[in-house]
Structures are given as C-alpha cells and as structure tokens.
Motif scaffolding. Sequence first.
Motif, PDB file in Angstrom:
ATOM      1  N   PRO A 376       0.820  -1.149   0.058  1.00 24.28           N
ATOM      2  CA  PRO A 376       0.067   0.035  -0.021  1.00 24.28           C
ATOM      3  C   PRO A 376       0.973   1.185  -0.102  1.00 24.28           C
ATOM      4  N   ILE A 377       0.296   2.146  -0.865  1.00 26.58           N
ATOM      5  CA  ILE A 377       1.252   3.435  -0.727  1.00 26.58           C
ATOM      6  C   ILE A 377       0.361   4.742  -0.450  1.00 26.58           C
ATOM      7  N   LEU A 378       0.781   5.615   0.604  1.00 26.98           N
ATOM      8  CA  LEU A 378       0.050   6.863   0.846  1.00 26.98           C
ATOM      9  C   LEU A 378       1.367   7.914   0.857  1.00 26.98           C
ATOM     10  N   GLY A 379       0.883   8.939   1.091  1.00 29.45           N
ATOM     11  CA  GLY A 379       1.917  10.154   0.839  1.00 29.45           C
ATOM     12  C   GLY A 379       1.449  11.505   1.141  1.00 29.45           C
ATOM     13  N   HIS A 380       2.285  12.325   1.495  1.00 27.53           N
ATOM     14  CA  HIS A 380       2.352  13.982   1.727  1.00 27.53           C
ATOM     15  C   HIS A 380       2.600  14.315   0.373  1.00 27.53           C
ATOM     16  N   ALA A 381       1.521  14.225  -0.619  1.00 31.38           N
ATOM     17  CA  ALA A 381       1.857  14.386  -1.958  1.00 31.38           C
ATOM     18  C   ALA A 381       2.130  15.937  -2.095  1.00 31.38           C
ATOM     19  N   GLY A 382       1.613  16.789  -1.470  1.00 27.94           N
ATOM     20  CA  GLY A 382       2.062  18.362  -1.737  1.00 27.94           C
ATOM     21  C   GLY A 382       3.350  18.666  -1.805  1.00 27.94           C
ATOM     22  N   ASP A 383       4.192  17.631  -1.046  1.00 28.10           N
ATOM     23  CA  ASP A 383       5.640  18.140  -1.056  1.00 28.10           C
ATOM     24  C   ASP A 383       6.498  16.753  -1.656  1.00 28.10           C
ATOM     25  N   GLY A 384       5.931  16.176  -2.575  1.00 27.64           N
ATOM     26  CA  GLY A 384       6.435  14.870  -3.442  1.00 27.64           C
ATOM     27  C   GLY A 384       6.971  13.747  -2.362  1.00 27.64           C
ATOM     28  N   ASN A 385       6.453  13.663  -1.129  1.00 29.47           N
ATOM     29  CA  ASN A 385       6.990  12.680  -0.128  1.00 29.47           C
ATOM     30  C   ASN A 385       5.786  11.386  -0.241  1.00 29.47           C
ATOM     31  N   PHE A 386       6.191  10.355  -0.310  1.00 23.36           N
ATOM     32  CA  PHE A 386       5.024   9.050  -0.027  1.00 23.36           C
ATOM     33  C   PHE A 386       5.865   8.152   0.803  1.00 23.36           C
ATOM     34  N   HIS A 387       5.079   7.136   1.183  1.00 24.68           N
ATOM     35  CA  HIS A 387       5.566   6.118   1.860  1.00 24.68           C
ATOM     36  C   HIS A 387       4.817   4.955   1.363  1.00 24.68           C
ATOM     37  N   VAL A 388       5.841   3.610   1.435  1.00 24.93           N
ATOM     38  CA  VAL A 388       5.211   2.492   1.078  1.00 24.93           C
ATOM     39  C   VAL A 388       5.284   1.485   2.063  1.00 24.93           C
ATOM     40  N   SER A 389       4.332   0.930   2.632  1.00 23.75           N
ATOM     41  CA  SER A 389       4.176  -0.090   3.721  1.00 23.75           C
ATOM     42  C   SER A 389       4.209  -1.418   3.241  1.00 23.75           C
ATOM     43  N   LEU A 390       5.272  -2.074   3.061  1.00 20.27           N
ATOM     44  CA  LEU A 390       5.348  -3.503   2.571  1.00 20.27           C
ATOM     45  C   LEU A 390       4.511  -4.229   3.801  1.00 20.27           C
ATOM     46  N   LEU A 391       3.635  -5.259   3.298  1.00 20.55           N
ATOM     47  CA  LEU A 391       2.904  -5.921   4.389  1.00 20.55           C
ATOM     48  C   LEU A 391       3.524  -7.514   4.279  1.00 20.55           C
ATOM     49  N   VAL A 392       4.441  -7.854   4.932  1.00 20.51           N
ATOM     50  CA  VAL A 392       5.394  -8.977   4.800  1.00 20.51           C
ATOM     51  C   VAL A 392       5.149 -10.226   5.850  1.00 20.51           C
ATOM     52  N   ASP A 393       5.252 -11.240   5.470  1.00 20.47           N
ATOM     53  CA  ASP A 393       5.286 -12.443   6.371  1.00 20.47           C
ATOM     54  C   ASP A 393       6.795 -12.646   6.835  1.00 20.47           C
ATOM     55  N   MET A 394       6.908 -12.226   8.226  1.00 21.03           N
ATOM     56  CA  MET A 394       8.495 -12.302   8.323  1.00 21.03           C
ATOM     57  C   MET A 394       8.804 -13.587   8.545  1.00 21.03           C
ATOM     58  N   GLU A 395       8.106 -14.558   8.468  1.00 23.47           N
ATOM     59  CA  GLU A 395       8.525 -16.244   8.688  1.00 23.47           C
ATOM     60  C   GLU A 395       8.833 -16.600   7.434  1.00 23.47           C
ATOM     61  N   ASN A 396       8.714 -15.837   6.096  1.00 28.10           N
ATOM     62  CA  ASN A 396       9.048 -16.295   4.891  1.00 28.10           C
ATOM     63  C   ASN A 396      10.432 -15.565   4.496  1.00 28.10           C
ATOM     64  N   SER A 397      11.335 -16.488   4.592  1.00 26.35           N
ATOM     65  CA  SER A 397      12.531 -15.674   4.245  1.00 26.35           C
ATOM     66  C   SER A 397      12.601 -15.283   2.643  1.00 26.35           C
ATOM     67  N   GLU A 398      12.119 -15.882   1.795  1.00 23.85           N
ATOM     68  CA  GLU A 398      12.085 -15.835   0.289  1.00 23.85           C
ATOM     69  C   GLU A 398      11.321 -14.247   0.101  1.00 23.85           C
ATOM     70  N   GLU A 399      10.139 -13.926   0.836  1.00 30.90           N
ATOM     71  CA  GLU A 399       9.303 -12.814   0.732  1.00 30.90           C
ATOM     72  C   GLU A 399       9.998 -11.834   1.434  1.00 30.90           C
ATOM     73  N   LEU A 400      11.014 -12.099   2.524  1.00 34.86           N
ATOM     74  CA  LEU A 400      11.633 -10.858   2.947  1.00 34.86           C
ATOM     75  C   LEU A 400      12.807 -10.507   2.166  1.00 34.86           C
ATOM     76  N   ASP A 401      13.438 -11.425   1.421  1.00 34.45           N
ATOM     77  CA  ASP A 401      14.509 -10.968   0.445  1.00 34.45           C
ATOM     78  C   ASP A 401      14.011 -10.137  -0.801  1.00 34.45           C
ATOM     79  N   ARG A 402      12.776 -10.452  -1.251  1.00 32.60           N
ATOM     80  CA  ARG A 402      12.017  -9.585  -2.044  1.00 32.60           C
ATOM     81  C   ARG A 402      11.944  -8.059  -1.571  1.00 32.60           C
TER      82      ARG A 402
END
Length: 466
Positions: A376-402
């Motif tokens: 998911p992406i949200l951001g303070h678009a007025g100053d060009g700043n945005f955040h990506v919040s990766l939702l990750v299964d921390m037990e999945n090492s392959e997903e963590l690498d990605r």
Amino acid sequence: MVKHADLPRNDTGIETALGVLKQRFGERLQTGQAIREQHGHTTTWIENQPPDAVVFPASTQEVSDIVTVCAQHDVPVIPFGTGTSLEGHVNAPAGGVCIDVSRMDRVVEVNQGDLDCRVQPGVTREALNTHLRDQGLFFPIDPGANASLGGMAATNASGTNAVRYGTMKDNVLAVEAVMADGRIIRTGTRARKSSAGYDLTRLLVGSEGTLCVITEITLQLQGIPEAISAASCSFASVDAACQTVMSVIQYGLPVARIELLDETTVKAVNAYSKLSLPETPLLLLEFHGTEASVAEQADIFGALSKEHGGIGYRATATTEERNRLWQARHDAYWAMLQYRPGAQGIATDVCVPISRLADCVGEAQAKAADLSLVAPILGHAGDGNFHVSLLVDMENSEELDRAADYVSWLNDLAISMDGTCTGEHGIGQGKRPYLVKELGEATLVMSAIKLALDPQNIMNPGKVLQ
C-alpha cells in the motif's frame, strides 16, 4: 529481520559508568531486560539492539551529568523520546546508556503575542496542542504518531501539514542541547531572523542524536484558523491524482494538507474505519483560512481536479466529518496491518520533485506487482513525499528477500530522479547505505563535523554515518 553488525563494546567503561549513575539516579536508572528491549524497540524490521541501562532525567543539568559520566568512560549515549521513529534510531549497537526524556515534559512558557513557546523535549505534539488550544494557537507539524517534540526535532519530522507549514527545521527557532562532553549550549533566541554566525539550530535539528541530546526547544506557533474545510476526491489512476497535485502546487493554491492514498490503502482504510470511499486512488485535502478563502480554495480545487478526471469530489466544513476523515488517514498504518492479518508492516519513504511524483509512484506500484508484494502507498503528495508499507510475512525468508530488494530499489529510484532516500523518516540505521549514494562527498563534511563535536563517537553511534 534486518541485522546490523554490533559495534565494539567497552564493557569495562559501561560497568563503571553504570555504577556511578546508579549512585546518582537510584531507581531512575533501570537495567531490567524488558525495559531495555522496549528502549531498543524499532517499529520496522531492524533487529532490536537494547542499551545496557535506561536513565530517566528530570532536567537539563541531569542530562549533562549523565553525558559527562558517559564521556569520562567512553560509553555510548542514545537519546529516546517516545520510540516512534522507523529506521533504528534508538538501537544501541555498542550497548551504552539510553536517556529517556519522557519525564522532561513541561511547557516552559508560551508567548502568545509572539506566537512562540519553549518546551522540554518530552512534551508530545498532542499535549502541546491541548495546552495551546485555549490561547487560540497550535503547533502545525503532524507526523501522525503522537511523537515527542524532542524526537521530532532530532529527526526533522514533518507530516501532513508540511505542504503549508513546512517541517521541524522551519518551525524551530532555537534549541538547548547537551553536547558530547556534557556542555550545555543554546543555539539561538526567540527572534524570527538572525545573521549571527553559523546556523547551529538547523545543524542540530535533524542530527538524530548523533551530535547532542536536545533538552529544550523554542517553537514557532500558528494561530488556529478561523475556518477549516476538508475534502476528498477520487481518481481513475494514481497518475491522474498526482497530475492534480502538480496543478494545485503550480497554481499556488495554499492547501494545508494534500494526502495521496492508492487503491489498496483506500480498501484497507474503508475496512478498518468503516468508511465507504470509492476504492480507487484518492486525495484527501484540508484548507485553512477565513470562511470566504476556504470556500474559494475548495471551489478552485474542485475545478482543477475535474480537469484530471476527478470524481466524487466532496468538501465539508463540519468538524465531525472532517475529524472522521483525518482520523482514518492517521489510522492507515493499523488499517494496512489488518488488510493482511499476520503480516508485519515494513515502512519506507522517499521524496522526489513534484514533477516526478507520478512517475515515481507509478514505478513503485509496478515494481511491487512484479515482485508479488502487497505494498500500500500513501503520501504527503504536496511536497513529493510518499510512503510504501510493505506487508510481509516475517517467517517467509524468500518474501523478506524480495522486500529488501524492493526497498533498496525504491531508494535508488528516488535518488535517480533528483530526489532523496528519505523525506521524513531520517537515516538512522535503515537508510544509512543510501546516504553516500545521495550526497557523495558531502558525507565527508558530515563526518568531519561529527568528529569535531563528538571525537569519542559516543553520541548515538552506528547511526547516519558509517
């Protein structure tokens, strides 16, 4: 979990310093495992590296006493506010003493006529605004979390109001700070303008505890607007929403807030906050001013958004509906976690020139899809700043690498667009590998400043610089 190498420990110095500090502070020095891990806490995927002790000072002089003892025995010092930072700022990779300033929580003075105030570093932004409300004033910097003002100054926080009111560096007039040898300095006055030598205030604001411990902040305030209006507008694509933001900035419309939520974030917010927003990219806005100017701003934005295919545009001046919209925005992090139960949110941020925002967000979405990541992406678009919040299964090492590959790629992408690897999270440990890529030889100047002010490297070591 991202692991960072421990720095060499000075076990003898730490043991000696803790003995001295225990005599001085008694029960205000804590060494229990739980409280140490709490103060090594990080809300991202960086490993917890707890300090050896946590001390709770009540005054600037007590902070000076702690730092002086630590300097005498070459012991690291890690300042701590509320622990809401996201890049491993409060970890203790070499052990040492955490200085928790939460008991230094007094609003020292408010100068209503001059629109400024002095606060201790443990005062939170919500507590300050509650204190100011009856005087018709407010402090506009809103990073979302109820962070301490000392921590906000140390990390140069910004947030949803930055497009109109700037960041912490624009709103801090002066700081009182304890330097690495225990000296207490003040960097400025309440004057709004000065040409008196080097700008030490801006040097220390954003230094992330690597140069000093901030013990008092003089802040610029704002008058509470006569009228406030909120608005929401949906778009067929992120590109259309970003193009609208560009039009707003180029037009010079003085919006107070303009937030971008992509379709995944809107879906999460709807489910969590019981809203029924169209599940397409969305802009949330707020206008401040007089009744007439707020109405005019809302009308102009409506016309600009229509040019880019905006749909369902709705403005409201009712406090209840406005608060509901913005509470949903502030709850977005928790909404995202609920969107993928059991996952941990790995937040990263970048900032690019407004003209590159649409390109950067679009490429970020495409890359996440290519790597099969929920992002998911949200951001303070007025100053060009945005955040990506990766939702990750921390037990999945392959997903963590990605996920790690994605974070690295996104930081490099922003830098390639004349942007920055961090709009507001700061560097800490998490962003440190990208600082040299972004600033090049300028990091050598930063290292020289660090060496001059902290030759023993005891102030929050392992952060910002190698």
